[in-house]
Design a protein around this motif. Structure first.
Motif, PDB file in Angstrom:
ATOM      1  N   SER A 169       0.972  -1.128   0.047  1.00  0.00           N
ATOM      2  CA  SER A 169       0.015   0.085   0.063  1.00  0.00           C
ATOM      3  C   SER A 169       0.965   1.314   0.136  1.00  0.00           C
ATOM      4  O   SER A 169       0.538   2.085  -0.819  1.00  0.00           O
TER       5      SER A 169
ATOM      6  N   SER B  75       2.315   1.798  -3.486  1.00  0.00           N
ATOM      7  CA  SER B  75       1.456   1.838  -4.420  1.00  0.00           C
ATOM      8  C   SER B  75       1.386   3.132  -5.394  1.00  0.00           C
ATOM      9  O   SER B  75       1.343   3.280  -6.759  1.00  0.00           O
TER      10      SER B  75
ATOM     11  N   VAL C 113       4.278   3.039  -7.732  1.00  0.00           N
ATOM     12  CA  VAL C 113       4.338   2.223  -8.769  1.00  0.00           C
ATOM     13  C   VAL C 113       3.319   2.752  -9.915  1.00  0.00           C
ATOM     14  O   VAL C 113       3.456   2.901 -11.010  1.00  0.00           O
ATOM     15  N   GLU C 114       1.946   3.122  -9.265  1.00  0.00           N
ATOM     16  CA  GLU C 114       1.127   3.902 -10.185  1.00  0.00           C
ATOM     17  C   GLU C 114       1.458   4.921 -11.060  1.00  0.00           C
ATOM     18  O   GLU C 114       0.914   5.193 -12.157  1.00  0.00           O
TER      19      GLU C 114
ATOM     20  N   GLY D  47       1.936   1.674 -13.836  1.00  0.00           N
ATOM     21  CA  GLY D  47       1.744   0.159 -13.419  1.00  0.00           C
ATOM     22  C   GLY D  47       0.947  -0.140 -12.253  1.00  0.00           C
ATOM     23  O   GLY D  47       0.311   0.757 -11.655  1.00  0.00           O
ATOM     24  N   HIS D  48       0.966  -1.617 -11.873  1.00  0.00           N
ATOM     25  CA  HIS D  48      -0.010  -1.768 -10.453  1.00  0.00           C
ATOM     26  C   HIS D  48       1.019  -2.890  -9.637  1.00  0.00           C
ATOM     27  O   HIS D  48       1.763  -3.458 -10.209  1.00  0.00           O
ATOM     28  N   ILE D  49       0.472  -2.990  -8.544  1.00  0.00           N
ATOM     29  CA  ILE D  49       1.190  -3.945  -7.503  1.00  0.00           C
ATOM     30  C   ILE D  49      -0.208  -5.003  -7.371  1.00  0.00           C
ATOM     31  O   ILE D  49      -1.423  -4.909  -7.104  1.00  0.00           O
ATOM     32  N   TYR D  50       0.224  -6.051  -7.795  1.00  0.00           N
ATOM     33  CA  TYR D  50      -0.667  -7.427  -7.508  1.00  0.00           C
ATOM     34  C   TYR D  50      -0.357  -8.137  -6.320  1.00  0.00           C
ATOM     35  O   TYR D  50       0.980  -8.589  -6.384  1.00  0.00           O
TER      36      TYR D  50
ATOM     37  N   PRO E 190       5.573   1.106 -17.896  1.00  0.00           N
ATOM     38  CA  PRO E 190       4.994   0.833 -16.599  1.00  0.00           C
ATOM     39  C   PRO E 190       5.664  -0.289 -15.971  1.00  0.00           C
ATOM     40  O   PRO E 190       6.306  -1.293 -16.660  1.00  0.00           O
TER      41      PRO E 190
ATOM     42  N   ASP F 246       5.022  -3.246 -13.291  1.00  0.00           N
ATOM     43  CA  ASP F 246       4.201  -4.053 -12.522  1.00  0.00           C
ATOM     44  C   ASP F 246       4.885  -4.875 -11.307  1.00  0.00           C
ATOM     45  O   ASP F 246       6.126  -5.436 -11.651  1.00  0.00           O
TER      46      ASP F 246
ATOM     47  N   ASP G 107       9.284  -8.365 -10.206  1.00  0.00           N
ATOM     48  CA  ASP G 107       9.001  -6.900 -11.185  1.00  0.00           C
ATOM     49  C   ASP G 107       9.417  -7.334 -12.540  1.00  0.00           C
ATOM     50  O   ASP G 107       9.603  -8.375 -13.050  1.00  0.00           O
TER      51      ASP G 107
END
Length: 519
Positions: free
Chosen positions: A376, A379, A382-383, A387-390, A427, A429, A447
């Motif tokens: 969190s 995030s 990264v955003e 990109g995103h964190i999964y 991006p 991820d 990553d």
């Protein structure tokens, strides 16, 4: 010194040491070969003489045994004849040796005197006496010749018995094995060989007749042999075979004095290789140290410059000292001071780990919750890249007993590196996953960044090591982050491994024991 120069010197010295070692080994091999040839020649010569002695001993036995028997068979026959015409008197002696069946092996007839008494005048008596002396001398010579022929006849009988009687006997009766053993030992000593041996005697067709009491098969691959009674018919001949259990040690003893030289050469070669290894390692450490100093200077310069600029603005009377300005400058000084303190603490932490003086304040944490909180926090960064964190939370038993600060810093370093080493203008991820593997709790951080070359993957956990990027300092750091992470994981009895492919990304996998709090 340039790296190429070190390689040239190392290659020349290495070839010199290897060449010297090769020459020493070749010399030892030649000496051993020469010693083996001398040994073979000495053994063969000893066996030849021993076999000859065996035949001579057999001949001697027959001489001692058969001469007496032959003497009993010898006879002498004297005869006196008178010529009726002129009255000449002839005396003769005949010697002969005959077998039991009457066969005469040798004979000799000697005429000694031929006298005409009526034709000798009385005036010639004195002259006749002188002639008698001459005749007596001749008679003595004839007796010697007679003795020679007599002895020759005896030897003929012995030779006949050996040829036609002895060869018909089995080898066991013809050979005195104890005497043969003594002859072999004596001849070996005469030729300078004084080591244990084993021997056996066989017939010409390979049937064993005798073997020594302490016979063993050790060393039998090097067997020497010699014919016995080699002038007899082939089926009647024997063979003596001999081998030496300690022959290898005997040959080796002649070159033993060269072993220290070879050992010293090998030690020098190993020392030289180790020295070259140390030189290259020190050279690499020097390069790492220089790179570390450059990075540290660059890292420290930024917060120092910011603090210095804020101080100048505070001292500049032309700058209005409004509450918002003072708050801004105070915030800059505070943030850059924290940043500066953090950099210094990272260096001190590594020094503290080297001395093994670190102490943890462990407490029970939930790994799933800890990773979600850190995800969190990252995030937004990264955003910001698009990109995103999964997250994939699959671990059921997720309780761990760790030092919260250090363990959280280790995970933060991994994710911070993922953000730093992302692909430019693409991006990023991040994939975070947890799971249980028997009594281990595992999690991974993957990553889609730049990735790492295979030859660099095994070095990334070394202190001060950074993947070489020239003098470009677009990514800041001391090369301490991953070394710090590995140290923390290891001190928590965990394992960390890295898998990476250049251009596709990197995956860090951490395995921890499911720890319980202890009192």
């Amino acid at each position: 010194m340039k790296k190429s120069t070190i390689w040239i010197i190392a290659t020349i010295m290495g070839f010199s040491f290897v060449g010297l070692l090769f020459l020493q080994i070749s010399y030892i091999e030649e000496m051993a070969k020469m010693k083996k040839e001398q040994f073979d020649e000495s053994v063969n010569r000893s066996l030849y003489q021993a076999s000859r002695n065996l035949e001579m001993n057999e001949t001697l036995r027959y001489l001692e045994k058969d001469v007496k028997q032959t003497e009993r068979k010898a006879f002498r026959q004297d005869s006196v004849t008178v010529d009726g015409l002129d009255g000449t008197i002839r005396q003769s002696h005949q010697f002969a040796v005959a077998a039991d069946d009457g066969t005469v092996y040798s004979s000799f007839e000697l005429k000694t005197f031929a006298i005409k008494p009526a034709n000798v005048p009385k005036a010639m008596i004195l002259r006749t006496d002188k002639n008698s002396i001459s005749e007596a001398s001749k008679s003595l010579q004839e007796i010697v010749r007679n003795r020679y022929v007599y002895q020759k006849a005896l030897l003929d009988e012995v030779v006949y018995n050996i040829l036609y009687t002895a060869s018909d006997k089995p080898l066991k009766e013809r050979i005195n094995f104890k005497l043969l053993d003594q002859d072999i030992r004596t001849e070996l000593l005469n030729n300078g060989i004084n080591i244990p041996y084993h021997f056996r005697v066989e017939t010409a067709d390979g049937r064993e007749v005798y073997r020594c009491p302490d016979y063993t098969d050790e060393g039998e691959e090097y067997t020497y042999q010699k014919e016995l009674f080699r002038n007899d018919p082939s089926p009647k001949m024997g063979v003596v075979k001999i081998h030496f259990p300690n022959m290898s040690s005997y040959i080796f003893s002649s070159v033993r004095f060269m072993i220290p030289a070879v050992v010293f050469t090998v030690v020098l070669l190993i020392t030289f290789i180790f020295t070259i290894f140390i030189i290259f390692r020190q050279k690499r450490y020097t390069e790492i140290k220089n790179d570390f100093i450059n990075n540290m200077t660059h890292e420290l310069k930024t917060p120092i410059s910011s603090i210095s600029l804020a101080a100048q603005m505070l001292n500049d009377e032309a700058v209005p000292k409004t509450p918002s300005m003072l708050k801004h400058l105070g915030g800059v000084v505070n943030d850059e001071s924290k940043r500066l303190r953090f950099l210094v603490e990272k260096v001190l932490q590594m020094s503290m780990f080297d001395k093994q003086s670190v102490s943890f304040k462990k407490k029970e944490l939930d790994l799933n919750e800890l990773l979600e909180n850190i995800a969190s926090t990252f995030s937004l960064r990264v955003e910001h890249t698009g990109g995103h964190i999964y997250t994939e939370i699959e671990a059921v038993e997720s309780a761990i007993y760790v030092d919260e600060v250090h363990f959280q810093n280790a995970i933060t370093n991994l994710m911070d590196n993922a953000v730093k080493y992302r692909k430019p203008d693409q991006p990023l991820d991040l994939f975070i996953r947890t799971w249980n593997d028997k009594d281990r709790l595992c999690f991974s951080i993957r990553d889609t960044g730049l990735g790492i070359k295979k030859e660099n993957v095994k070095k990334i956990f070394e202190k001060f090591y950074r993947v070489h990027t020239g003098n470009v300092h677009d990514v800041k750091g001391f090369g301490l982050g991953l070394a710090y992470v590995k140290k923390i994981i290891n001190l928590h009895e965990g394992d960390i491994k890295c898998e990476s492919e250049l251009g596709k990304g990197t995956t860090f996998t951490i395995s921890l024991p499911v720890l319980k709090e202890t009192t």
